[in-house]
Design a protein around this motif. Sequence first.
Motif, PDB file in Angstrom:
ATOM      1  N   UNK A  24       6.211  -3.363  -3.681  1.00 41.90           N
ATOM      2  CA  UNK A  24       5.186  -3.117  -2.652  1.00 41.90           C
ATOM      3  C   UNK A  24       5.586  -3.804  -1.356  1.00 41.90           C
ATOM      4  N   UNK A  25       6.033  -5.046  -1.439  1.00 39.37           N
ATOM      5  CA  UNK A  25       6.449  -5.768  -0.236  1.00 39.37           C
ATOM      6  C   UNK A  25       7.615  -5.071   0.454  1.00 39.37           C
ATOM      7  N   UNK A  26       8.552  -4.592  -0.328  1.00 37.85           N
ATOM      8  CA  UNK A  26       9.709  -3.896   0.250  1.00 37.85           C
ATOM      9  C   UNK A  26       9.240  -2.639   0.981  1.00 37.85           C
ATOM     10  N   UNK A  27       8.332  -1.887   0.380  1.00 40.72           N
ATOM     11  CA  UNK A  27       7.800  -0.681   1.026  1.00 40.72           C
ATOM     12  C   UNK A  27       7.122  -1.050   2.348  1.00 40.72           C
ATOM     13  N   UNK A  28       6.352  -2.118   2.342  1.00 39.05           N
ATOM     14  CA  UNK A  28       5.642  -2.532   3.553  1.00 39.05           C
ATOM     15  C   UNK A  28       6.573  -3.167   4.587  1.00 39.05           C
ATOM     16  N   UNK A  29       7.787  -3.498   4.196  1.00 37.74           N
ATOM     17  CA  UNK A  29       8.762  -4.045   5.139  1.00 37.74           C
ATOM     18  C   UNK A  29       9.123  -3.031   6.216  1.00 37.74           C
ATOM     19  N   UNK A  30       9.043  -1.761   5.857  1.00 43.10           N
ATOM     20  CA  UNK A  30       9.388  -0.701   6.806  1.00 43.10           C
ATOM     21  C   UNK A  30       8.321  -0.540   7.882  1.00 43.10           C
ATOM     22  N   UNK A  31       7.050  -0.428   7.441  1.00 47.10           N
ATOM     23  CA  UNK A  31       5.935  -0.266   8.359  1.00 47.10           C
ATOM     24  C   UNK A  31       4.629  -0.405   7.588  1.00 47.10           C
ATOM     25  N   UNK A  32       3.529  -0.717   8.275  1.00 49.92           N
ATOM     26  CA  UNK A  32       2.231  -0.756   7.598  1.00 49.92           C
ATOM     27  C   UNK A  32       1.892   0.621   7.032  1.00 49.92           C
ATOM     28  N   UNK A  33       1.171   0.629   5.913  1.00 50.32           N
ATOM     29  CA  UNK A  33       0.798   1.889   5.269  1.00 50.32           C
ATOM     30  C   UNK A  33      -0.587   1.757   4.659  1.00 50.32           C
ATOM     31  N   UNK A  34      -1.205   2.900   4.451  1.00 45.39           N
ATOM     32  CA  UNK A  34      -2.466   2.913   3.724  1.00 45.39           C
ATOM     33  C   UNK A  34      -2.157   3.038   2.240  1.00 45.39           C
ATOM     34  N   UNK A  38       1.438   4.050   0.023  1.00 46.63           N
ATOM     35  CA  UNK A  38       2.166   3.089  -0.819  1.00 46.63           C
ATOM     36  C   UNK A  38       2.305   3.658  -2.219  1.00 46.63           C
ATOM     37  N   UNK A  39       1.234   4.230  -2.731  1.00 51.50           N
ATOM     38  CA  UNK A  39       1.228   4.841  -4.064  1.00 51.50           C
ATOM     39  C   UNK A  39       2.298   5.926  -4.167  1.00 51.50           C
ATOM     40  N   UNK A  40       2.377   6.793  -3.166  1.00 50.37           N
ATOM     41  CA  UNK A  40       3.388   7.867  -3.167  1.00 50.37           C
ATOM     42  C   UNK A  40       4.811   7.310  -3.170  1.00 50.37           C
ATOM     43  N   UNK A  70      -4.685  -6.916   5.031  1.00 53.02           N
ATOM     44  CA  UNK A  70      -5.468  -5.701   4.807  1.00 53.02           C
ATOM     45  C   UNK A  70      -6.405  -5.501   5.993  1.00 53.02           C
ATOM     46  N   UNK A  71      -6.381  -4.295   6.543  1.00 53.70           N
ATOM     47  CA  UNK A  71      -7.300  -3.975   7.629  1.00 53.70           C
ATOM     48  C   UNK A  71      -7.917  -2.611   7.356  1.00 53.70           C
ATOM     49  N   UNK A  72      -9.034  -2.355   7.996  1.00 55.28           N
ATOM     50  CA  UNK A  72      -9.769  -1.113   7.772  1.00 55.28           C
ATOM     51  C   UNK A  72      -9.375  -0.080   8.817  1.00 55.28           C
ATOM     52  N   UNK A  73      -8.858   1.071   8.349  1.00 54.36           N
ATOM     53  CA  UNK A  73      -8.562   2.175   9.266  1.00 54.36           C
ATOM     54  C   UNK A  73      -9.831   2.971   9.554  1.00 54.36           C
ATOM     55  N   UNK A  74     -10.592   3.242   8.519  1.00 53.32           N
ATOM     56  CA  UNK A  74     -11.899   3.865   8.641  1.00 53.32           C
ATOM     57  C   UNK A  74     -12.727   3.386   7.452  1.00 53.32           C
ATOM     58  N   UNK A  75     -13.912   3.938   7.275  1.00 58.15           N
ATOM     59  CA  UNK A  75     -14.796   3.425   6.224  1.00 58.15           C
ATOM     60  C   UNK A  75     -14.244   3.606   4.823  1.00 58.15           C
ATOM     61  N   UNK A  76     -13.293   4.516   4.648  1.00 58.92           N
ATOM     62  CA  UNK A  76     -12.763   4.794   3.310  1.00 58.92           C
ATOM     63  C   UNK A  76     -11.299   4.388   3.138  1.00 58.92           C
ATOM     64  N   UNK A  77     -10.627   4.060   4.220  1.00 59.24           N
ATOM     65  CA  UNK A  77      -9.184   3.846   4.155  1.00 59.24           C
ATOM     66  C   UNK A  77      -8.799   2.470   4.679  1.00 59.24           C
ATOM     67  N   UNK A  78      -8.042   1.748   3.869  1.00 57.83           N
ATOM     68  CA  UNK A  78      -7.503   0.455   4.290  1.00 57.83           C
ATOM     69  C   UNK A  78      -6.018   0.594   4.584  1.00 57.83           C
ATOM     70  N   UNK A  79      -5.579  -0.176   5.536  1.00 52.95           N
ATOM     71  CA  UNK A  79      -4.154  -0.239   5.848  1.00 52.95           C
ATOM     72  C   UNK A  79      -3.633  -1.605   5.421  1.00 52.95           C
ATOM     73  N   UNK A  80      -2.404  -1.620   4.940  1.00 55.14           N
ATOM     74  CA  UNK A  80      -1.770  -2.845   4.472  1.00 55.14           C
ATOM     75  C   UNK A  80      -0.503  -3.079   5.282  1.00 55.14           C
ATOM     76  N   UNK A  81      -0.315  -4.322   5.701  1.00 53.77           N
ATOM     77  CA  UNK A  81       0.848  -4.690   6.505  1.00 53.77           C
ATOM     78  C   UNK A  81       1.453  -5.980   5.959  1.00 53.77           C
ATOM     79  N   UNK A  82       2.738  -6.070   6.048  1.00 52.80           N
ATOM     80  CA  UNK A  82       3.457  -7.266   5.627  1.00 52.80           C
ATOM     81  C   UNK A  82       3.179  -8.394   6.616  1.00 52.80           C
ATOM     82  N   UNK A  83       2.856  -9.563   6.129  1.00 53.67           N
ATOM     83  CA  UNK A  83       2.689 -10.737   6.992  1.00 53.67           C
ATOM     84  C   UNK A  83       4.044 -11.422   7.165  1.00 53.67           C
TER      85      UNK A  83
END
Length: 119
Positions: A24-34, A38-40, A70-83
């Motif tokens: 998961x961290x490696x995937x998020x290394x490229x760019x933030x994703x919802x 990440x699942x895909x 973790x941040x909220x993109x909209x009421x149903x979708x969260x975005x995840x970014x590497x710190x």
Amino acid sequence: MSEAQSVSGEPGIGRELTAFQQNILVILSEEPRYGLAIKRELEDYYGSEVNHGRLYPNLDDLVEMELVEKSELDKRTNQYALTEKGKQAVLGQLGWIFSRFVTDAERADELRALVDAAE
């Protein structure tokens, strides 16, 4: 000296993570994703379905460890970014792997070729 070269060769917090969490961290290394993106990516890597019940608790654990934000993109979708701490965990794990893999100049050249191909 590049960042990858300055890594100590110690896995740090990476030693506490599962392979799934490291991926998961490696995937998020490229760019933030919802979450579904990440699942895909994980499903492409594993070649099989990744259940929500596996993904989201692991994302929550990574957020709790301050490796992912973790941040909220909209009421149903969260975005995840590497710190920054998450980036250091990835670099620490790579440094540890590389320190074990690079046993001679030929292997070092193989890694340089991989890095050059990725750029």
